[in-house]
Enzyme design. Structure first.
Site, PDB file in Angstrom:
ATOM      1  N   TRP A 469       0.816  -1.224   0.000  1.00 12.94           N
ATOM      2  CA  TRP A 469       0.000   0.000   0.000  1.00 12.94           C
ATOM      3  C   TRP A 469       0.851   1.277   0.000  1.00 12.94           C
ATOM      4  O   TRP A 469       0.316   2.360   0.129  1.00 12.94           O
ATOM      5  CB  TRP A 469      -0.922  -0.003   1.223  1.00 12.94           C
ATOM      6  CG  TRP A 469      -1.813  -1.200   1.256  1.00 12.94           C
ATOM      7  CD1 TRP A 469      -3.065  -1.316   0.691  1.00 12.94           C
ATOM      8  CD2 TRP A 469      -1.521  -2.480   1.839  1.00 12.94           C
ATOM      9  NE1 TRP A 469      -3.556  -2.572   0.897  1.00 12.94           N
ATOM     10  CE2 TRP A 469      -2.646  -3.323   1.602  1.00 12.94           C
ATOM     11  CE3 TRP A 469      -0.442  -3.017   2.534  1.00 12.94           C
ATOM     12  CZ2 TRP A 469      -2.697  -4.640   2.040  1.00 12.94           C
ATOM     13  CZ3 TRP A 469      -0.483  -4.330   2.969  1.00 12.94           C
ATOM     14  CH2 TRP A 469      -1.602  -5.133   2.723  1.00 12.94           C
ATOM     15  N   ASP A 470       2.168   1.132  -0.117  1.00 14.45           N
ATOM     16  CA  ASP A 470       3.071   2.285  -0.041  1.00 14.45           C
ATOM     17  C   ASP A 470       2.930   3.009   1.296  1.00 14.45           C
ATOM     18  O   ASP A 470       2.983   4.235   1.364  1.00 14.45           O
ATOM     19  CB  ASP A 470       2.823   3.250  -1.205  1.00 14.45           C
ATOM     20  CG  ASP A 470       3.981   4.225  -1.390  1.00 14.45           C
ATOM     21  OD1 ASP A 470       5.069   3.977  -0.847  1.00 14.45           O
ATOM     22  OD2 ASP A 470       3.797   5.251  -2.074  1.00 14.45           O
ATOM     23  N   TYR A 471       2.754   2.235   2.358  1.00 13.65           N
ATOM     24  CA  TYR A 471       2.725   2.803   3.705  1.00 13.65           C
ATOM     25  C   TYR A 471       4.143   2.869   4.276  1.00 13.65           C
ATOM     26  O   TYR A 471       4.382   2.543   5.440  1.00 13.65           O
ATOM     27  CB  TYR A 471       1.838   1.954   4.621  1.00 13.65           C
ATOM     28  CG  TYR A 471       0.348   2.143   4.424  1.00 13.65           C
ATOM     29  CD1 TYR A 471      -0.188   3.338   3.975  1.00 13.65           C
ATOM     30  CD2 TYR A 471      -0.535   1.114   4.721  1.00 13.65           C
ATOM     31  CE1 TYR A 471      -1.551   3.503   3.806  1.00 13.65           C
ATOM     32  CE2 TYR A 471      -1.911   1.262   4.563  1.00 13.65           C
ATOM     33  CZ  TYR A 471      -2.410   2.469   4.101  1.00 13.65           C
ATOM     34  OH  TYR A 471      -3.770   2.622   3.949  1.00 13.65           O
ATOM     35  N   ASP A 472       5.099   3.263   3.425  1.00 13.94           N
ATOM     36  CA  ASP A 472       6.476   3.379   3.895  1.00 13.94           C
ATOM     37  C   ASP A 472       6.578   4.443   4.979  1.00 13.94           C
ATOM     38  O   ASP A 472       5.693   5.290   5.135  1.00 13.94           O
ATOM     39  CB  ASP A 472       7.423   3.673   2.739  1.00 13.94           C
ATOM     40  CG  ASP A 472       6.933   4.806   1.841  1.00 13.94           C
ATOM     41  OD1 ASP A 472       5.935   5.454   2.197  1.00 13.94           O
ATOM     42  OD2 ASP A 472       7.553   5.027   0.796  1.00 13.94           O
ATOM     43  N   LYS A 497       2.194   6.306   8.051  1.00 18.27           N
ATOM     44  CA  LYS A 497       1.185   6.753   7.095  1.00 18.27           C
ATOM     45  C   LYS A 497      -0.184   6.163   7.398  1.00 18.27           C
ATOM     46  O   LYS A 497      -1.207   6.776   7.097  1.00 18.27           O
ATOM     47  CB  LYS A 497       1.601   6.359   5.672  1.00 18.27           C
ATOM     48  CG  LYS A 497       2.660   7.224   5.036  1.00 18.27           C
ATOM     49  CD  LYS A 497       2.808   6.802   3.588  1.00 18.27           C
ATOM     50  CE  LYS A 497       3.922   7.538   2.891  1.00 18.27           C
ATOM     51  NZ  LYS A 497       4.076   7.081   1.489  1.00 18.27           N
TER      52      LYS A 497
END
Length: 809
Positions: A469-472, A497
């Site tokens: 989910w690109d919750y970097d 995030k």
């Protein structure tokens, strides 16, 4: 105008009204029918039919058309309140209601004003009861809207709580701002106490400096996100193209200027051309030159050291003041690998991560974090999730492992423990992880504590397991003294995030606030997998949506539009998207996936501020869903501008979708917006809140930002209504009891009372304030400084200003 002319004018006005209602009814009938077929609300179809009949009757001069339309508006009003109540009367719910009924209400007023003319065209005089009924209806709607506007005003004042406002009694030794977060602890807190809630309203502009740095072309996504440093007698500013200016702290006058001449192509191939911070180093032993240094990472892969007093390269550092960050990296294209958050200096070591432009190719540059001697530039160590020998480097012609998780955000450090804290991102393809190595997953979206001298991992914690989910980790880790039942503990706080805030012992990684594993939705595309559980932090407030509350499960009632038509569009999209709540996996279904919290967060690189005198954590968070659509590889290869960076001349912002070369899919993703570029969910979209670290409870929270500079199709509305705008940037708190923040999509810098969230000062900026401000004392005067140059990605006003505010002398 004589009677025949009046009748002709009234006839044309009624015909025009009927045409407008007819045109409005068509998409509502057609789209409403499709929505009902998808399982959505029947309201739009029924309203469309009623408005269609109203249009026909009005065209035939029948007063019943007007009254049918009035009844439709009344039902819409009641239906809207019912849906708004069903999702919990969110802050500024009145804006939601006004958008739902505004267009219909304006047409109703026009219809009622034309009603007497309709009777006259029929050769009749309207009965007294009809005249009074029209007046009553208009007065009723006016009174209701007046009460709603009053409610909006009181709602946006924020929630207050009694928090002790400790008055400063000591004079700090230093208020210099020597690192991105103030110090390497990244608390974003200043001991400066001259400006207080009692006198902040008197703040005025002390000086303004213009850098002259402008984008080379429309393909250059400029974002002036810099937080300046203040060291001794100089302010150090880094611009979007990595130009450095040293300024006088009192006047803003230029002391020196350095331009590294960054490649134009590098600036065009990045997600955002930004230089968030510089680093300052003061030699611990006597050296021949540059005892005081400014260090900078550039957009074209250089680590540079400059004399802090003269602005000239330190020739003993690397090659004539420069270390090549492309060495053993194979960047594949200018700007594909770049440093945006700045290096961190700890115990004579410079630690630097880098940005890799999202979702281009699986074999992109390595995510390796490297450390160099702060004096000589000699490499000390390299940390990477796959590279297991920090003290060695690849042989000549070889590169570090490709596509591994990088550290694009700011790095924090504890000089006493000798640890640096690395907030990692994802492997190079965000939305597909089926080909990731186990070691990559182990360090994806992970807080990693590394020995500053050796690069050896001391401990780690993965926030999102197998992140799709690109919750970097965009927020910089913050080092604070965390209150526990026994005593204060040295802690590191990591905001995320997806809105969770984790607290760990700095030395050991032991959780100081509970960590839970909770089940999440399952099922992703062929060749990939999802974790059955994800990590949550129930002991700290969630900032994934409404602060302090569980992340909302979005329903059709959460959809929104500035008009009934774009509201219906968003409602149809909602029904077509896959959505099973938080951590819904990506899908190849044509409607795509609804992601909430969105890719922007939650809490992003703006990070949190910590008021140590009041034990408060102050943070701004976003409440903006994203829409992610995956395309099969064969379909993606037929799309225009789909080649990854390095294979074409087009810039990143020109790509129709992100290619994700090496994966079986490409990805189109972004904020979930309507065709008129307005959010598809009702406001508020951004908040600022304060959490009491003693109790873990939110003590105040309020929507942050207005609609004055935003509107349909990107046209500013000039309506200064508090709507809670998406934010990019973060807050800074002071011992004087103030919190300052820009960050919003309107061009303002604001000051809040840290104890209760009351806004005590705001100032219009010359451009967007998508940067974290800083503050310092100089010659007995406290200054608050912000880079006001806007952001291409945030679509705010671009500029080149650095502005300082202070109390009158």
């Amino acid at each position: 105008m004589d009677a025949p002319q009046r009748r002709r004018f009234a006839g044309w006005a009624l015909f025009a009204l009927a045409v407008v209602l007819f045109l409005l009814s068509l998409p509502l009938v057609i789209g409403g029918g499709y929505l009902l077929y998808l399982g959505g609300s029947p309201y739009f179809l029924l309203a469309g039919i009623a408005i269609l009949f109203s249009a026909v009757l009005i065209c035939r001069d029948s007063p019943w058309g007007v009254w049918l339309y009035v009844a439709t508006v009344a039902v819409t009003f009641a239906w809207s309140l019912w849906e708004i109540a069903g999702k919990g009367w969110m802050p500024i719910w009145q804006v939601d209601l006004m958008a739902r009924v505004g267009v219909l209400l304006a047409l109703m007023i026009m219809a009622l004003l034309l009603l007497p003319a309709m009777y006259r065209r029929l050769g009749r005089y309207p009965p007294a009861s009809i005249r009074y009924l029209g007046v009553i209806v208009l007065a009723g709607f006016a009174a209701a809207l007046g009460l709603l506007l009053l409610g909006t005003h009181t709602q946006t004042s924020g929630t207050t709580a009694d928090v002790t406002n400790t008055s400063p009694t000591d004079t700090p030794d230093s208020t210099d701002w020597v690192a991105y977060g103030g110090t390497n602890s990244a608390q974003r807190f200043s001991p400066a106490a001259q400006i207080t809630p009692a006198n902040a309203s008197q703040l005025e502009k002390a000086w303004e400096f213009n850098t002259g740095d402008e984008p080379h072309s429309d393909a250059t996504p400029y974002a002036f996100q810099n937080t300046p440093l203040k060291v001794n007698g100089s302010i150090y500013v880094c611009t979007q193209s990595n130009q450095i200016f040293a300024l006088d702290p009192s006047t803003g006058e230029q002391q020196w200027h350095f331009d590294p001449q960054v490649e134009r192509e590098a600036l065009e191939h990045v997600f955002s051309a930004a230089c968030r911070s510089l680093a300052y180093y003061e030699a611990s032993e006597e050296i021949d030159q540059c005892a005081h240094r400014i260090l900078m990472g550039t957009m074209d892969g250089r680590l540079m050291a400059l004399d802090a007093e003269e602005g000239t390269p330190c020739n003993d550092f690397g090659e004539q003041g420069t270390v090549d960050l492309y060495e053993h990296m194979d960047p594949q294209a200018p700007g594909y690998l770049s440093n945006t958050s700045g290096p961190t200096v700890v115990n004579d070591v410079v630690v630097v991560g880098h940005q890799v432009t999202d979702n281009q190719r699986r074999d992109g540059p390595s995510g390796a974090v490297r450390a160099y001697d702060a004096v000589t530039g000699e490499r000390r160590w390299t940390w990477d999730s796959v590279w297991t020998t920090p003290d060695q480097q690849p042989d000549e012609g070889e590169v570090y492992p490709r596509g591994t998780p990088n550290v694009w955000s700011a790095i924090s450090a504890d000089e006493d423990l000798g640890l640096v804290y690395l907030p990692t991102g994802n492997s190079t393809n965000d939305q597909f992880g089926g080909d990731r190595q186990p070691a990559e997953d182990e360090f994806t979206s992970t807080l990693v504590a590394v020995d500053a001298q050796t690069g050896e991992v001391e401990w780690k914690f993965t926030t999102v397991i197998h992140d799709l989910w690109d919750y970097d980790l965009g927020a910089q880790p913050a080092l604070i003294d965390y209150p526990t039942s026994d005593d204060a503990r040295q802690a590191v706080v990591q905001a995320t995030k997806y809105g969770q805030v984790f607290v760990f012992d700095r030395a050991t990684g032991e959780p100081l606030s509970p960590v839970e594993e909770r089940p999440v939705p399952q099922g992703t595309i062929e060749g990939d997998w999802t974790s059955e559980v994800q990590h949550f932090s129930p002991g700290m407030p969630s900032f994934g949506s409404l602060p302090g509350q569980p992340v909302e499960h979005l329903t059709g009632a959460h959809t929104w539009g500035a008009t009934p038509v774009d509201h219906l569009y968003c409602r149809i999209q909602y029904q077509r998207m896959r959505y099973e709540g938080m951590f819904t996996p990506p899908t190849l279904d044509g409607g795509g996936m609804l992601q909430f919290p969105g890719i922007l967060g939650g809490i992003n690189w703006g990070s949190a501020s910590f008021d140590d005198g009041r034990n408060l954590m102050i943070v701004n968070n976003n409440r903006m869903p994203s829409r992610v659509v995956l395309y099969p590889r064969d379909e993606a290869d037929e799309m225009e501008n789909i080649a990854p960076i390095g294979d074409q001349d087009a810039s990143y912002i020109d790509q129709q979708a992100q290619p994700m070369r090496g994966a079986p899919v490409a990805a189109e993703r972004g904020a979930w917006l309507s065709p008129i570029d307005m959010p598809c969910t009702a406001p508020p979209w951004g908040f600022i809140s304060a959490t009491d670290l003693n109790s873990g409870e939110i003590v105040w929270s309020r929507p942050l930002g207005t609609s004055v500079d935003q509107g349909p199709f990107g046209i500013p509305s000039r309506l200064k209504m508090t709507v809670g705008a998406p934010t990019s940037g973060g807050p800074v708190a002071t011992r004087g009891g103030m919190t300052f923040i820009g960050a919003t999509m309107d061009d303002y810098l604001r000051g809040f009372d840290s104890a209760n969230g009351r806004m005590v000062w705001e100032q219009r900026l010359p451009a967007g304030g998508q940067a974290t401000p800083m503050t310092y004392m100089h010659e007995g005067r406290q200054y608050v400084v912000i880079a006001a140059g806007g952001s291409f990605q945030a679509q705010t006003t671009l500029g080149d200003s650095v502005v300082a505010y202070a109390l009158p002398e």
